[in-house]
Structures are given as C-alpha cells and as structure tokens.
Scaffold this active site. Structure first.
Site, PDB file in Angstrom:
ATOM      1  N   ARG A  97      -9.062  16.275  12.352  1.00 42.91           N
ATOM      2  CA  ARG A  97      -7.981  15.305  12.142  1.00 42.91           C
ATOM      3  C   ARG A  97      -8.338  14.281  11.067  1.00 42.91           C
ATOM      4  O   ARG A  97      -7.466  13.819  10.327  1.00 42.91           O
ATOM      5  CB  ARG A  97      -7.630  14.598  13.446  1.00 42.91           C
ATOM      6  CG  ARG A  97      -6.922  15.542  14.378  1.00 42.91           C
ATOM      7  CD  ARG A  97      -6.498  14.887  15.645  1.00 42.91           C
ATOM      8  NE  ARG A  97      -5.566  15.762  16.334  1.00 42.91           N
ATOM      9  CZ  ARG A  97      -5.260  15.654  17.614  1.00 42.91           C
ATOM     10  NH1 ARG A  97      -5.799  14.707  18.345  1.00 42.91           N
ATOM     11  NH2 ARG A  97      -4.403  16.480  18.162  1.00 42.91           N
ATOM     12  N   LYS A 114       5.565  26.739  31.615  1.00 47.14           N
ATOM     13  CA  LYS A 114       6.781  26.227  32.245  1.00 47.14           C
ATOM     14  C   LYS A 114       8.045  26.423  31.427  1.00 47.14           C
ATOM     15  O   LYS A 114       8.110  25.983  30.279  1.00 47.14           O
ATOM     16  CB  LYS A 114       6.601  24.732  32.515  1.00 47.14           C
ATOM     17  CG  LYS A 114       5.661  24.437  33.641  1.00 47.14           C
ATOM     18  CD  LYS A 114       5.758  22.974  33.967  1.00 47.14           C
ATOM     19  CE  LYS A 114       4.821  22.575  35.074  1.00 47.14           C
ATOM     20  NZ  LYS A 114       4.602  21.121  35.039  1.00 47.14           N
ATOM     21  N   GLY A 171      -0.683  22.488  19.948  1.00 48.47           N
ATOM     22  CA  GLY A 171      -1.077  22.751  21.332  1.00 48.47           C
ATOM     23  C   GLY A 171      -1.790  24.075  21.488  1.00 48.47           C
ATOM     24  O   GLY A 171      -2.609  24.462  20.652  1.00 48.47           O
ATOM     25  N   GLY A 199       3.590  18.180  21.289  1.00 47.87           N
ATOM     26  CA  GLY A 199       4.858  17.628  21.782  1.00 47.87           C
ATOM     27  C   GLY A 199       5.814  17.326  20.638  1.00 47.87           C
ATOM     28  O   GLY A 199       7.019  17.599  20.718  1.00 47.87           O
TER      29      GLY A 199
END
Ligand code: AMP
Length: 394
Positions: free
Chosen positions: A39, A200, A351, A374
C-alpha cells in the site's frame, strides 16, 4: 455517480501545499514491524508527482481501529520510516494530527518536502466527519488529493469532509480505479461477464442486482451457490446456506431471466464430510445428505473458464471455493488462470479474490486489481462513493 474527475494532473501544484489522503493501513506483526508495504509502494506515483513538481506534501491516513484515542500501537511512525526509505528522502513525522506539532511542521514545510500526520483515527471526529476537524485538517494545505480508494466509500473527515474547505482532486490510484471500473460500467466491451463467489448472498445482493442490469452473463460459485441451488430445489447436503435468503435468491434469478441475463450455477462440486484443512475432496454432481460443498467441481471450473475466454469484460468478486485449503483451491485457481490469459478486460474486486489471485501468482496479469474490497463492491453496485463524489468534475 460521475467518473470524470479532475486529477493532480489537472491543477497547478507548484509552490502549493497538498493534503494527500493515502491508504497506509498496512499489516504489522506483534512488534509493529510492517509485514507488507504494497500500500505504501502504491502511493508513490502520486506523492512523487507532487514532490517533483514543487508541491509540499502533507500525507495522512488511518491505521487499524484505534477508536478515537491516541494509541501508540496504531502509530503511523513506522510508515513514515518505510515511506522515507522508498522515496529516498526524509519524511517529517508529526506526533499529532491537527495539534501544535502538526501545525508547526506543516507551516515550516517547503516545496518538494513531505510530512506525514499521525493516524487520523486518533480523533473520534474523523469517522464522524466532524466539520470542525475537517476544517482544521484543511487549514494546513492549499488543495486536497484523495488517493485512498479503500476508504472512498466512507464519508469521513479526511476522505470527504476536507473537500468542503479545499479544491479537491484525485491521485493516480483513484484515477485508475474509476477509469477502468467506470468504463466497464458505462460502456463495457461485451459479452460482459460477472463471476461472483464468497460466502454470503446477503453481502452481494446490491452488486448482483446492479450487475443484472448491466451484464450478459453471471457465474456463481463459492458457498453462495448453495443458497441459489437450494432455491432451485437442488440437494445441498450440509453446505453453508442462508435459509432466510432463499426467496431473495429466487427473485434474483427471476430478475436475471426477465432481463435475458444468463445466470449460471455449478453443475458439479467438490464435497467433503466436514469443514477443515484435512477434509478429503470428493467430486459429485448431486450433493449427498451428509456432505458439504467446498469448491466448484472440475466440469464447472472448465465451463466457467470457457465463458471467461469468450468474454469482453470480466468482473470477479469472491472465491469459488475454500481456496485457503489446497484441496479446495482448484476452482478459484482455474478461474484466476483463465482470467489471466483472457483477452477480456479483467477486473478484480479487492478482498478475497484479489488475495487468491495474488496467492496463485496471477494478479500481475489482470488489467485491474482493485485496492478496495468494500469500496469496489459499492462502486460496482453503482452507489455514490463520498470520497469520489466530493472531488471536482473535469
Ligand atoms: P467473501 O468474504 O464473502 O468473499 O467470502 C470469502 C470466503 O468464502 C473465503 O474465506 C472462502 O474460504 C469462503 N468460501 C468459499 N466457498 C466456500 C464454501 N463452499 N464453503 C465455505 N466457505 C467458502
């Protein structure tokens, strides 16, 4: 949301002070040693561009979840050191965020020099997007650069609030994210394929709904597939399933049907009698009552790879199976390999799919690996990201 945002290249930066929101939320070991500096490395093009053109840079970021309290465990001091090594020049470190030390050091900063503020989340005002706190941050600089895509879906003081007080543009990281993903949503090269996995359905309803409006084909894998299979009346044994989402799964499949979008589920799978790294894989078409689905089967993996080969654009979010266990990694690996070889514009949501592509060595061969999990999901859902919406349009 508009994707055509001004970047650092569209404004005059020389002799000015830039407040740059970076994503320096790096992993550290128990002693605070940085274990992966990707990063920090990714922030360099924007920082170097500004410094080389005579801007003074005040960088800021969050690190971990210090919950609004000063806490040395979450200090950005180790990041300042690593950043200095990577830039090959000193990085002035402020011991506070908007206190005396930060203000004095920002004031003394000259063109071509860089400083790093302490963790913005040491103030509870950051996550509350407190306008007084945002104003204090803004007062140190002449313009604002957002280059932290991973937090662009959050309306915090350092990601969005400061733009109420300063001219605001994006850095190269955000420019790339919105350039590639924005183009894919607005004008995709077809066939436009989405590959969705993970656990999910409920986490991904928004993105499935929005992709049904835009895609030609949706491929489903991961544990999520069993909720859809059960909704179709197929046996799923003891596989993970969201019982309360069966109606929703049916509605999503009907919506796809109504729009003429092909919605593909696994036709075979690797199952096991329990969940664990020692679980033994068995390839089946119908899942026996006492077994659970752990990965897409070889036939499905080939079918999905073939769809990827023929696609113009592919968006991938979520692994096809429990890729952390080597015996159940093949489905995810086959998809990653197909995507790395495909002519299609390949876009990975951050992710777990990004982690999987990295683990199997395919990440470098993708057109775009999003730096935000996200944030990339919300972006693909077509939601307005506050950290991007606040930037000046071209
Ligand atoms: P998500 O965060 O929703 O993208 O889910 C990622 C996780 O899904 C990974 O940790 C995978 O191990 C897990 N996963 C994928 N397929 C399965 C499956 N068939 N059963 C249980 N977990 C799975």
């Amino acid at each position: 949301m508009r994707y055509n945002k001004k970047s650092v290249e569209n404004i005059d930066v020389a002799q000015k002070k830039a407040l740059v929101r970076c994503d320096f939320n790096v992993p550290q070991d128990a002693n605070g040693v940085i274990t992966a500096d990707k990063r920090i490395v990714e922030s360099l093009p924007t920082l170097k561009y500004l410094l080389d053109r005579g801007a003074a840079v005040i960088a800021c970021s969050h690190l971990g979840r210090p919950k609004g309290q000063f806490n040395p465990k979450y200090s950005l001091a180790p990041v300042a050191e690593r950043l200095a090594d990577l830039l090959g020049k000193p990085v002035v470190f402020a011991n506070d965020v908007v206190g005396e030390d930060a203000k004095a050091k920002a004031n003394a900063l000259r063109p071509g020099e860089i400083m790093l503020l302490e963790n913005v989340r040491f103030h509870a005002e950051e996550e509350k997007n407190d306008s007084g706190f945002a104003k204090q941050l803004a007062e140190m600089a002449d313009f604002f650069v957002n280059d932290a895509f991973g937090t662009a879906h959050r309306a915090h003081a350092s990601t969005a609030g400061v733009a109420d007080h300063l001219p605001a543009v994006c850095g190269f990281l955000i420019q790339k994210e919105i350039g590639i993903m924005g183009r894919a949503l607005e004008n995709p090269k077809r066939p436009f394929l989405a590959v969705l996995g993970g656990v999910k359905v409920s986490d991904k309803i928004g993105v499935i709904n929005s992709l049904i409006e835009k895609c030609d084909t949706i491929l489903i894998g991961g544990a999520m597939a069993y909720t859809f299979k059960k909704a179709c009346g197929r046996p799923i044994g003891t596989s993970k399933c969201e019982e309360d989402k069966l109606e929703l799964a049916k509605d999503l499949m009907l919506a796809a049907l109504g729009k003429g979008v092909r919605f593909l589920l696994p036709s075979d799978q690797l199952v096991s009698d329990h969940f664990g790294p020692d679980a033994k894989p068995v390839a089946v078409r119908d899942i026996p009552d006492d077994m659970m689905g752990m990965d897409i089967g070889p036939e499905t993996a080939e079918r999905y790879a073939d769809e990827i080969k023929r696609a113009g654009t592919v968006v991938w979010n979520g692994p096809m199976g429990v890729f952390e266990f080597p015996d159940f990694a093949e489905g995810t690996q086959t998809v990653a390999r197909a995507l790395s070889k495909a002519d299609a514009v390949s876009i990975l949501g951050g992710g777990d799919s990004a982690a999987a592509a990295e683990k199997f060595g395919f990440a470098d061969r993708m057109d775009h690996v999003s730096t935000g999990g996200g944030a990339s999901l919300e972006f693909l859902e077509g939601l307005e990201l506050p950290g991007i919406a606040c930037l000046a349009d071209k």
